[in-house]
Motif scaffolding. Structure first.
Motif, PDB file in Angstrom:
ATOM      1  N   ARG A 582       0.835  -1.219   0.000  1.00 52.14           N
ATOM      2  CA  ARG A 582       0.000   0.000   0.000  1.00 52.14           C
ATOM      3  C   ARG A 582       0.865   1.262   0.000  1.00 52.14           C
ATOM      4  O   ARG A 582       0.429   2.311   0.455  1.00 52.14           O
ATOM      5  CB  ARG A 582      -0.890  -0.023   1.250  1.00 52.14           C
ATOM      6  CG  ARG A 582      -1.978  -1.086   1.155  1.00 52.14           C
ATOM      7  CD  ARG A 582      -2.780  -1.201   2.425  1.00 52.14           C
ATOM      8  NE  ARG A 582      -3.418   0.046   2.799  1.00 52.14           N
ATOM      9  CZ  ARG A 582      -4.180   0.183   3.884  1.00 52.14           C
ATOM     10  NH1 ARG A 582      -4.403  -0.876   4.666  1.00 52.14           N
ATOM     11  NH2 ARG A 582      -4.720   1.330   4.184  1.00 52.14           N
ATOM     12  N   GLU A 585      -0.440   4.669  -1.548  1.00 58.03           N
ATOM     13  CA  GLU A 585      -1.499   5.314  -0.749  1.00 58.03           C
ATOM     14  C   GLU A 585      -0.908   5.991   0.493  1.00 58.03           C
ATOM     15  O   GLU A 585      -1.255   7.125   0.829  1.00 58.03           O
ATOM     16  CB  GLU A 585      -2.492   4.217  -0.358  1.00 58.03           C
ATOM     17  CG  GLU A 585      -3.572   4.625   0.575  1.00 58.03           C
ATOM     18  CD  GLU A 585      -4.096   3.405   1.345  1.00 58.03           C
ATOM     19  OE1 GLU A 585      -3.968   2.263   0.863  1.00 58.03           O
ATOM     20  OE2 GLU A 585      -4.614   3.628   2.464  1.00 58.03           O
ATOM     21  N   ARG A 589      -0.801  10.012   1.489  1.00 55.52           N
ATOM     22  CA  ARG A 589      -1.352  10.471   2.776  1.00 55.52           C
ATOM     23  C   ARG A 589      -0.317  11.338   3.502  1.00 55.52           C
ATOM     24  O   ARG A 589      -0.653  12.393   4.044  1.00 55.52           O
ATOM     25  CB  ARG A 589      -1.727   9.252   3.612  1.00 55.52           C
ATOM     26  CG  ARG A 589      -2.262   9.590   4.964  1.00 55.52           C
ATOM     27  CD  ARG A 589      -3.629  10.254   4.930  1.00 55.52           C
ATOM     28  NE  ARG A 589      -4.584   9.475   5.679  1.00 55.52           N
ATOM     29  CZ  ARG A 589      -5.857   9.806   5.873  1.00 55.52           C
ATOM     30  NH1 ARG A 589      -6.340  10.920   5.342  1.00 55.52           N
ATOM     31  NH2 ARG A 589      -6.659   9.036   6.552  1.00 55.52           N
TER      32      ARG A 589
END
Ligand code: NAI
Length: 781
Positions: A582, A585, A589
């Protein structure tokens, strides 16, 4: 007459050692001592006296240091330090070696002086204290020699303030001074007010060794002088040995000052005898455990736990042995038990024993001296584990005893104390010994022996027995810091904003406690905005109750501490794998939270860091110390327990991982307060933990203001250590609050750390995540 009859009727004649040379040395010095500052003696005053506790005679007058005198000593130490460090390891090694040689040449003078001043039997000062002092200087001459090659990233701390007690006056001096000097520090030392004389003789010897002026400074006086040293602005490190009560006070007084601190405090060490033990050896051991130095030993085996089946026989034999002990003139070479250090201590012991109404008290049926500070060897049986005398340190020749049925009950009783200094166990069953040793909460464990010490084996405790180790490789870290000059910490502020979220269907971040997502107890959340003022989400605000729940969950996960390094490594790799899946992502963030562009690099470094600690999980091994007696000391690395941490703000994901990974790699459970400014990477990260087989409670994540969490975290009695890397400096609060149960602290003290580079990982983290337990086992002939 048969041989047996001869043995039974034979008595010991007195064989006193002459005090002549030692008394002459005192007279030679004028029988009055000033302070030893900057290589010279100050003019003496007759402020207080040192006396011989065996007969009450005054030995010398001593000077109570004033604030100006302490200041002069610190100034001298400061001035001398750069040059002393600049001498290099070999240069310092030569001086330490010279001191060791001189101590050897004058060993009898030191032994007699120690016995006169302290009251301990000459057999002990001659055969134990002084040889160990010499050994400590020899050993640390070697450490100075090896510093550059073996500790290339270490440098001296600077000026060390050292406060020592009266029970092993010269030995405690050696434990403090030798490693400090070896690592390039200079010292200001204060001996205990009852026993300053061997420290004065040591100062004399420093002059004889040609030690550069200001490297060793010795000031005399009581606790008020100790306080002046520990709170002096220009001291970099405080090393203290003494009572837990004063240790806590020093922790509070130095909180937030940036001073490094080691504390070696009290104990109520268990002495466990299993029914298959060699009973006669165990009895002899007990004589050394509790009647050595009149029981005035921080690690004295003062709590006898004996297995029920042999208890009666054991107590009977023990009483017979007590009746054979000889008490009296400490200078007599035939004496087993000498004088208590001072009438004040004698009174404390007497009051504690007289105030006890429980159990049965037995005092050795022996001839007691008519004058002097003597207390008879005493055994109190039949006490409950919670009895006052089972819990409180008596610091005298008084043994308390209770029985147990099973090994697990023995462990429970042994650990039922606020202390954790040492433990002794006797059994002929090696399986049992090596099964029990890791389960005892103590810094030192002796198997089928007791009160063994050596410069190569670190000594020190856990819990309220203090922190830091003296001796061995592990003891050196207390006198060094990493090379380089860190930058000042800059607070990282959260962004404010007024724009709504880009996606109305956003996730709801929660706290992560006991493997479950949890709503905050208080029902409050804070808005988290990006640099552009867009709302990124709401982070829960954890309160005390959430913290309590997290600590409870961490305790429930204690099985983690018993897992293998291999298993912990696998789980860390698995976390890295799931984070990697991940990574995009997470990078986005981080960028959204911080308004920067480091997201990708931060995730990449986080994955590397997880790999680093997965690698370390099964490689940060202990050591086997070669000690010059019939044994080996296994220095085992153990997890600290439950570690609470305020995570850095500079790198919201990497910071949390840099703190979590070494802690759990070493078997600790954690309560992590995520970055205050940018908490949402942490609340995303618990989803990674959920899919990575991390057992519930091993990692707990809280969000909310660090200022609200710092105090309850540091004050919580079930938290074993607190680390603070928050960008707002909470060091003072944490250090002050930690005094309650003397938890270990590792705080940034206003200094920044570069989390993206080598400074953000490595041995310093592993060291903070572990305690060293030295287990002495018989080995070889
Ligand atoms: P203590 O802890 O008061 O004295 C130890 C040293 O600390 C002495 O040099 C003293 O002058 C100094 N000191 C005292 N107050 C200080 C302060 N506020 N700041 C800085 N330094 C300070 O111990 P004490 O009163 O002599 O003995 C009381 C009890 O402490 C004993 O009965 C025993 O239970 C325990 N103790 C434990 C020792 C150990 O090795 N763990 C050694 C000595 C005492």
């Amino acid at each position: 007459m048969t041989v047996k009859e001869i043995f039974e009727t034979m008595d010991y004649g007195p064989a006193p050692e002459s005090a002549g040379d030692a008394l002459a040395w005192i007279v030679d010095q004028g029988a009055a001592f000033g302070h030893f500052i900057d290589g010279a003696w100050t003019a003496p005053r007759k402020d207080f006296q040192s006396s011989n506790p065996a007969n009450g005679e005054t030995l010398a007058d001593l000077t109570q240091a004033t604030a100006d005198e302490v200041d002069a000593a610190v100034k001298a130490a400061r001035k001398a330090q750069p040059k002393w460090e600049g001498l290099g390891g070999h240069g310092r090694a030569k001086f330490l070696y010279a001191i060791a040689r001189l101590l050897q040449k004058h060993s009898r003078l030191f032994a007699v002086l120690e016995t006169l001043d302290n009251g301990k039997p000459i057999r002990e000062s001659r055969d134990i204290d002084i040889p160990l002092v010499q050994r400590h200087f020899y050993y640390h001459a070697g450490m100075a020699q090896l510093m550059e090659s073996e500790l290339p990233n270490a440098q001296a701390l600077g000026v060390c303030g050292q406060i020592i007690p009266w029970n092993f006056p010269l030995l405690m001096l050696a434990w403090k001074v030798a490693p400090a000097l070896a690592m390039g520090n200079t010292v200001v030392l204060k001996p205990a007010e009852y026993t300053s004389l061997t420290a004065m003789a040591f100062a004399d010897l420093c002059q004889q060794a040609g030690l550069p002026a200001g490297v060793v400074n010795i000031v005399t006086g009581d606790g008020a002088v100790g306080e002046m040293i520990t709170t002096h602005d220009d001291i970099n490190k405080v090393a203290f040995t003494g009572s837990t009560e004063v240790g806590k006070r020093i922790r509070q007084a130095t909180a937030g000052s940036g001073k490094s601190l080691t504390l070696e405090l009290g104990g109520k060490s268990p002495y466990i005898v299993f029914e298959d033990a060699d009973i006669d050896s165990a009895i002899e051991g007990l004589v050394d455990a509790i009647w050595f130095n009149q029981g005035q030993v921080c690690c004295a085996g003062s709590r006898l736990l004996v297995q029920e089946g042999i208890a009666e026989r054991f107590h009977t034999k023990l009483k017979a042995r007590m009746d054979g002990l000889r008490i009296g003139n400490p200078l007599d070479k035939c004496i087993d038990v000498g004088a208590v250090v001072d009438p004040v201590q004698l009174q404390t012991i007497t009051d504690l024993v007289d105030g006890n109404t429980e159990g049965e008290t037995y005092q050795a049926a022996i001839d007691m001296p008519v004058e002097g500070c003597f207390y008879p060897p005493t055994l109190i049986t039949g006490l409950a584990p919670s009895s006052h005398l089972m819990q409180e340190e008596i610091f005298g020749p008084v043994l308390v005893s209770t029985t147990f049925r099973t090994p697990s009950e023995a462990i429970q009783l042994a650990n039922n104390t606020r202390y954790g200094l040492a433990a002794t166990l006797w059994t002929e069953n090696v399986n049992l010994a090596l099964d029990i040793a890791p389960k005892l909460v103590a810094g030192v464990v002796w198997v089928n022996a007791t009160n063994l010490f050596d410069a190569a084996a670190g000594f020190g405790g856990v819990r309220e027995s203090g922190y830091g180790r003296e001796g061995g490789w592990e003891g050196l870290s207390a006198y060094t810091k990493p090379k380089g000059t860190p930058k000042a910490l800059k607070p990282v502020e959260a962004f404010s904003g007024d724009k709504g979220p880009l996606d109305p269907l956003d996730r709801t971040p929660k706290l992560y406690i006991g493997g479950k997502q949890a709503r905050p107890d208080g029902g409050y959340s804070q808005n988290i905005y990006g640099r552009n003022g867009v709302l990124l989400g709401q982070a829960p605000i954890a309160n005390r109750k959430d913290l309590r729940n997290a600590v409870e969950a961490a305790h429930a996960a204690k099985g983690w501490s018993g897992t293998t390094g291999h298993l912990r490594a696998q789980i860390l790799y698995y976390i890295a794998e799931n984070l990697s899946a991940r990574s995009e992502e997470f990078a986005q963030r981080i960028n959204a939270l911080t308004g920067g562009k480091q997201g990708e690099a931060e995730v990449e470094t986080s994955i590397r860091r997880l790999f680093t600690y997965a690698a370390w999980a099964d490689k940060y091994d202990g050591q086997a110390h070669g000690v010059p007696i019939r044994g080996v000391a296994l220095a085992m690395k153990e997890p600290v327990g439950v570690i609470g941490a305020l995570c850095p703000d500079e790198a919201p994901l990497l910071g949390l991982i840099s703190v979590m990974a070494p802690a759990i790699a070493m078997g600790n459970r954690t309560v992590l307060a995520a970055s205050q400014a940018f908490p949402l990477s942490a609340t995303d990260f618990y989803q990674v933990l959920e899919t990575s087989d991390v057992p519930a409670g091993v990692v707990n994540i809280l969000t909310g203001p660090h200022a609200d969490l710092a105090k309850p975290m540091a004050g919580h009695l079930d938290v074993d250590a607190v680390w603070s890397f928050s960008s707002a400096d909470h060091s003072a609060t944490i250090e002050r609050e930690s005094a309650g149960n003397l938890k270990r602290t590792w705080v940034n003290n206003g200094l920044a750390r570069d989390w993206m580079n080598a400074e953000g990982e490595g041995r310093a983290f592993l060291q903070a995540a572990t305690e060293v337990k030295n287990i002495w086992v018989p080995y070889g002939e």
